[in-house]
Design a protein around this motif. Structure first.
Motif, PDB file in Angstrom:
ATOM      1  N   ALA A  79       0.846  -1.186   0.000  1.00  0.00           N
ATOM      2  CA  ALA A  79       0.000   0.000   0.000  1.00  0.00           C
ATOM      3  C   ALA A  79       0.884   1.240   0.000  1.00  0.00           C
ATOM      4  N   ASP A 107      -7.920  -1.209 -10.996  1.00  0.00           N
ATOM      5  CA  ASP A 107      -8.727  -1.511  -9.816  1.00  0.00           C
ATOM      6  C   ASP A 107      -9.423  -0.239  -9.347  1.00  0.00           C
ATOM      7  N   TYR A 110      -9.464  -0.413  -4.205  1.00  0.00           N
ATOM      8  CA  TYR A 110      -8.428   0.066  -3.294  1.00  0.00           C
ATOM      9  C   TYR A 110      -7.621   1.222  -3.886  1.00  0.00           C
ATOM     10  N   THR A 111      -8.096   1.794  -4.994  1.00  0.00           N
ATOM     11  CA  THR A 111      -7.384   2.876  -5.682  1.00  0.00           C
ATOM     12  C   THR A 111      -8.085   4.208  -5.419  1.00  0.00           C
ATOM     13  N   ILE A 169      -2.770   3.414  -3.424  1.00  0.00           N
ATOM     14  CA  ILE A 169      -3.348   2.116  -3.108  1.00  0.00           C
ATOM     15  C   ILE A 169      -3.524   2.053  -1.590  1.00  0.00           C
ATOM     16  N   GLN A 171      -4.974  -0.410   0.222  1.00  0.00           N
ATOM     17  CA  GLN A 171      -4.853  -1.742   0.803  1.00  0.00           C
ATOM     18  C   GLN A 171      -4.453  -2.720  -0.287  1.00  0.00           C
ATOM     19  N   VAL A 172      -3.622  -3.686   0.072  1.00  0.00           N
ATOM     20  CA  VAL A 172      -3.208  -4.715  -0.875  1.00  0.00           C
ATOM     21  C   VAL A 172      -4.032  -5.970  -0.640  1.00  0.00           C
ATOM     22  N   SER A 179      -4.312  -3.993  -7.109  1.00  0.00           N
ATOM     23  CA  SER A 179      -3.801  -3.418  -5.864  1.00  0.00           C
ATOM     24  C   SER A 179      -2.334  -3.749  -5.646  1.00  0.00           C
ATOM     25  N   PRO A 182      -0.392  -2.091  -9.930  1.00  0.00           N
ATOM     26  CA  PRO A 182      -1.390  -1.186 -10.505  1.00  0.00           C
ATOM     27  C   PRO A 182      -0.976  -0.488 -11.791  1.00  0.00           C
TER      28      PRO A 182
END
Length: 647
Positions: A79, A107, A110-111, A169, A171-172, A179, A182
């Motif tokens: 992240a 994504d 989480y982006t 990001i 969270q991975v 994530s 990216p």
């Protein structure tokens, strides 16, 4: 459930890389086969109307360093914040204006904090306008761009201009590639100065701006106006033709002005003959700098030999071509040789690998369909067929994987470079269609005593300068099999189906979690897989054959982990000779069966020792020094094991 569904349901090479990089800030690559895969999962409920097609105004053109689209995904599996940019060269683009940019986002779960910008320098803060992106378009296809328009078009100064975008990001998620990786990038062929700059800032690690342009380019498009600069050209390294036949030269034009119609005028000089020509492409790639190919018909030459060709691009769409790279040279090779390019598929596999049956299926299919021309080598890892005297020419991050003529990056041995079932077939055919500078043949004979296999290769070149070429040899075995689980192929494909009618699939679709098969194309000796020094002279006479001899010691064909011989049937041995260029790529190859004299068959049979006991265990796993009453587990020298009841 079909094969393609299974590919999505098991870890891909990209996912394996993600897992390996999860604790480091070092960026890694994901595979082409999964570029859109996980992004598509996040976009299941999105409307098709959010996909923005490529539409530009009449006075606008598009520039990109990656005209072939995305191939790799790139990231740190952490992240944090990412900044990506390309640089437009001032020498080529000074005075042109940037109206906007397009880029991919993989994504939207989480982006966040997505913005586009321009800057004259790469620093902490862009010097130009920053535009926030509120409505993210997830890239489920190559047309799904995020397009950003700047309030005022930005003029490119003499020192050049950086165009980029940023994102965070939060969270991975290991199964959401957007994530972990990216950034969408092109393949190695897209690598160009200014093509990819990158910076990452996370809670555990950060990087300064890094120039990755020598490896690949960022998949980003820049929308331009007021562009000038004509077009540059390139020619193949060499062109082959027959005496008395007209040569066809493929001229590649890189048009700086863009547009879907491209008309070029050129002149040429060949063997004292000069000429001019005009060619039009009504369906040209409109991207600025994209490659557009034209075939130039050249005069016939009666005598064999090497002849220099110079081509100059004089006009583009009726305008004088003002470009410093408007001229290119190459060599016309006139030869009587009939050269067939046999491309080589090198598969990396293992009997323990549940996904590897698809590679097995592909190799069997290709060998059956193209028995004379297909050359496949299977390098086994961590199983009974991993040979002690084999040097693998490449490394792979996961299994199955393959290389085609050792060119570019690894591909899938079944899907190839794309996502279609048996895509490897078209990749192989395309590679075979490429020119090769030499013909190659090979023969192999086993000695009377069965101890050695002597191979003789012959090469004939169409070019006199052969410095850097070498020949690599490999001894292959077909029909390898045995008893015990170590000879079974682990199988994740039980109960699945395919869209193609390939008989070999039924072995795995109808089989259990592991399947007993005969293994073919197994590399059992190849200590000099990158080429034998001195096997090709530095200079060759055009059309004349060069010979080289190489010897295999049959006793060297042993299993790395079990020590047993991998020569099970001398009638099923083959030799492959591969011509390697200075860049390490295979440029052509040949194969042959090993000729075995009758006396050698008996000698080999006599030399193969019967398996002997090497260890004994009790039923609860204790190592025994002698037989013990009850059930004993006996391990043999050939890797098999059996139960023995001692009374």
């Amino acid at each position: 459930m079909n094969v393609k569904t299974l590919l999505k349901s098991v870890p891909t090479l990209a996912m394996l890389l993600c897992a390996a990089a999860a604790t480091a800030a070092v960026p890694s690559l994901g595979s082409s086969a999964a570029v859109w895969e996980n992004a598509a999962k996040a976009a299941i409920n999105k409307s098709a109307g959010q996909v923005r097609p490529m539409t530009i105004a009449d006075d606008e053109t598009i520039f990109t360093y990656a005209p072939n689209g995305p191939y790799y995904v790139y990231g740190t599996s952490q992240a944090g914040s990412y900044d990506m940019a390309i640089k437009l060269d001032g020498a080529a683009f000074a005075g042109a204006k940037v109206s906007g940019i397009r880029f991919y986002l993989l994504d939207d779960q989480y982006t966040t904090d997505v913005s586009a910008w321009t800057s004259t320098t790469l620093g902490d803060t862009p010097t130009g306008e920053i535009v926030d992106v509120d409505n993210i378009v997830v890239a489920t296809s190559e047309d799904a761009w995020n397009e950003v328009r700047f309030t005022t078009p930005v003029e490119i100064p003499a020192e050049g201009l950086y165009c980029g975008y940023s994102l965070t990001i939060t969270q991975v998620a290991s199964m959401v590639q957007g994530s972990t990786h990216p950034i969408a990038c092109g393949d190695e062929s897209s690598a160009a100065e200014g093509g990819f700059f990158y910076r990452f800032t996370g809670s555990h690690a950060q990087t300064d701006w890094e120039d990755e342009s020598s490896e690949m380019s960022l998949c980003m498009q820049v929308i331009l106006t007021d562009v000038s600069g004509g077009a540059s050209i390139s020619l193949p390294e060499y062109i082959i033709t027959k005496p008395g036949e007209k040569a066809i030269a493929k001229m590649t034009v890189y048009n700086r002005t863009g547009g879907s119609t491209l008309t070029v005028e050129y002149n040429y000089s060949l063997n004292g003959i000069t000429g001019t020509g005009t060619a039009t492409n009504d369906n040209a790639n409109p991207l600025v700098g994209a490659a557009n190919d034209f075939d130039i018909e050249l005069p016939a030459i009666a005598e064999t030999g090497e002849y220099p060709l110079t081509v100059e691009l004089t006009k583009v769409n009726g305008n004088d071509n003002a470009n410093d790279n408007a001229q290119a040279t190459t060599t016309i090779a006139v030869t009587d040789l009939d050269i067939k390019h046999r491309a080589v598929v090198e598969e990396y596999t293992g009997a323990w690998c549940g996904n590897c049956p698809r590679g097995y299926v592909a190799m069997e299919y290709m060998a059956e369909k193209y028995p004379d021309d297909f050359i496949g080598l299977a390098y086994h890892s961590s199983d009974i067929m991993e040979a002690s005297n084999v040097t693998e020419p490449q490394s792979v991050p996961g299994y199955p994987a393959a290389y085609l003529d050792r060119s570019g990056s690894y591909i899938d041995p079944y899907f190839g470079s794309g996502e279609n079932e048996m895509g490897i077939e078209q990749d192989w055919l395309d590679r075979c269609a490429q020119l090769t500078p030499a013909a190659i043949e090979v023969t192999a004979d086993m000695t009377e005593d069965g101890q050695y296999i002597n191979a003789t290769s012959r090469t004939a070149f169409v070019l006199s300068d052969t410095e850097g070429f070498t020949i690599a040899y490999a001894l292959l075995a077909d029909g390898l099999s045995g008893t015990g689980s170590q000879w079974e192929q682990v199988n994740y494909y039980s109960g699945y189906s395919s869209t193609l009618d390939i008989d070999t699939w039924n072995i795995f679709f109808n089989g259990g979690s592991s399947v007993a098969v005969e293994f073919n194309d197994v590399v059992i000796i190849a200590p000099d897989s990158r080429g034998v020094a001195g096997s090709v002279p530095e200079k060759s006479t055009l059309g004349e054959w060069n010979e080289h001899e190489y010897s295999f010691t049959v006793a060297d064909a042993t299993s790395l982990y079990y020590g047993t011989s991998l020569v099970q049937d001398v009638q099923k041995l083959r030799v492959v000779a591969m011509l390697i260029n200075a860049d390490g790529e295979i440029t052509n190859a040949a194969k042959c069966k090993v000729t075995v004299p009758p006396s050698a068959v008996g000698n080999i049979s006599d030399s193969i020792e019967e398996p002997v006991e090497v260890a004994r265990y009790s039923i609860d796993g204790r190592l025994l020094t002698e037989p013990e009453r009850g059930v004993n587990i006996v391990k043999m020298s050939d890797g098999t094991a059996h139960k023995e009841i001692v009374k």
